[in-house]
Design a protein around this motif. Structure first.
Motif, short mmCIF file in Angstrom:
data_model
loop_
_atom_site.label_atom_id
_atom_site.label_comp_id
_atom_site.label_asym_id
_atom_site.label_seq_id
_atom_site.Cartn_x
_atom_site.Cartn_y
_atom_site.Cartn_z
N THR A 30 20.85 1.82 1.93
CA THR A 30 21.99 2.65 1.55
C THR A 30 23.33 2.06 1.98
OG1 THR A 30 21.76 3.98 3.57
CG2 THR A 30 20.63 4.78 1.57
N ALA A 31 23.35 0.82 2.45
CA ALA A 31 24.59 0.17 2.88
C ALA A 31 25.54 0.00 1.70
CB ALA A 31 24.28 -1.18 3.51
N ARG A 32 26.83 0.16 1.95
CA ARG A 32 27.85 -0.01 0.92
C ARG A 32 28.94 -0.96 1.42
NH1 ARG A 32 28.65 3.32 -3.42
NH2 ARG A 32 27.16 5.00 -3.62
N ASN A 33 29.45 -1.76 0.48
CA ASN A 33 30.59 -2.62 0.78
C ASN A 33 31.33 -2.83 -0.54
OD1 ASN A 33 32.45 -4.41 1.73
ND2 ASN A 33 31.00 -6.05 2.12
N GLY A 34 32.35 -2.03 -0.79
CA GLY A 34 33.07 -2.12 -2.05
C GLY A 34 32.15 -1.79 -3.20
N SER A 35 32.03 -2.71 -4.15
CA SER A 35 31.18 -2.47 -5.32
C SER A 35 29.75 -2.98 -5.11
CB SER A 35 31.79 -3.15 -6.56
OG SER A 35 31.81 -4.55 -6.37
N CYS A 36 29.43 -3.36 -3.89
CA CYS A 36 28.09 -3.84 -3.57
C CYS A 36 27.32 -2.74 -2.86
CB CYS A 36 28.15 -5.09 -2.72
SG CYS A 36 28.93 -6.47 -3.56
N TYR A 37 26.01 -2.69 -3.11
CA TYR A 37 25.21 -1.59 -2.57
C TYR A 37 23.83 -2.07 -2.16
CZ TYR A 37 22.96 2.95 -2.19
OH TYR A 37 22.30 4.05 -1.71
N GLY A 38 23.30 -1.45 -1.12
CA GLY A 38 21.91 -1.59 -0.77
C GLY A 38 21.56 -2.70 0.18
#
Length: 119
Positions: A65-73
């Protein structure tokens, strides 16, 4: 150049590099067979599994469930690659498809990550 201009320039170059990477990945997805990716993922060696785990830990600490801007997972994929399915199973399948299509192996992806701090 002032510090603020340099900072903006660095952010712009970084954004362009990320956009270029996303386009390259999209082209890779369009050119690869899913069945070949699934077969390759099922036959993963210990080195492949270790490289995949290493990337996941660097990208997200192993969190689906990690998020970083438009990046996920877990593998910090562009969220559009997941097509609305954020499940762990789809993240694994999509990450394998991405890596085998772009790098040929998780070991090669790790090698690229070490050189560029992203994959």
């Amino acid at each position: 150049m002032s510090k603020q201009v340099k900072f903006i320039f660095v952010k712009l170059v970084t954004a362009l590099a990320l956009a270029f990477a996303c386009v390259a990945v999209a082209q890779t997805f369009a050119n690869n067979s899913t069945s070949q990716t699934v077969q390759a993922a099922k036959k993963m060696s210990k080195k492949e599994k270790a490289a995949k785990r290493w990337i996941a830990m660097r990208e997200s600490g192993g969190s689906y469930t990690a998020r970083n801007g438009s990046c996920y997972g877990k593998y910090q994929l562009c969220i559009g690659y997941l097509h609305g399915d954020l499940s762990p199973k789809n993240q694994e399948r999509t990450a394998d498809r991405y890596v085998y299509g772009r790098y040929g192996s998780w070991v090669n992806a790790k090698r690229f990550w070490l050189a560029h701090n992203w994959y």
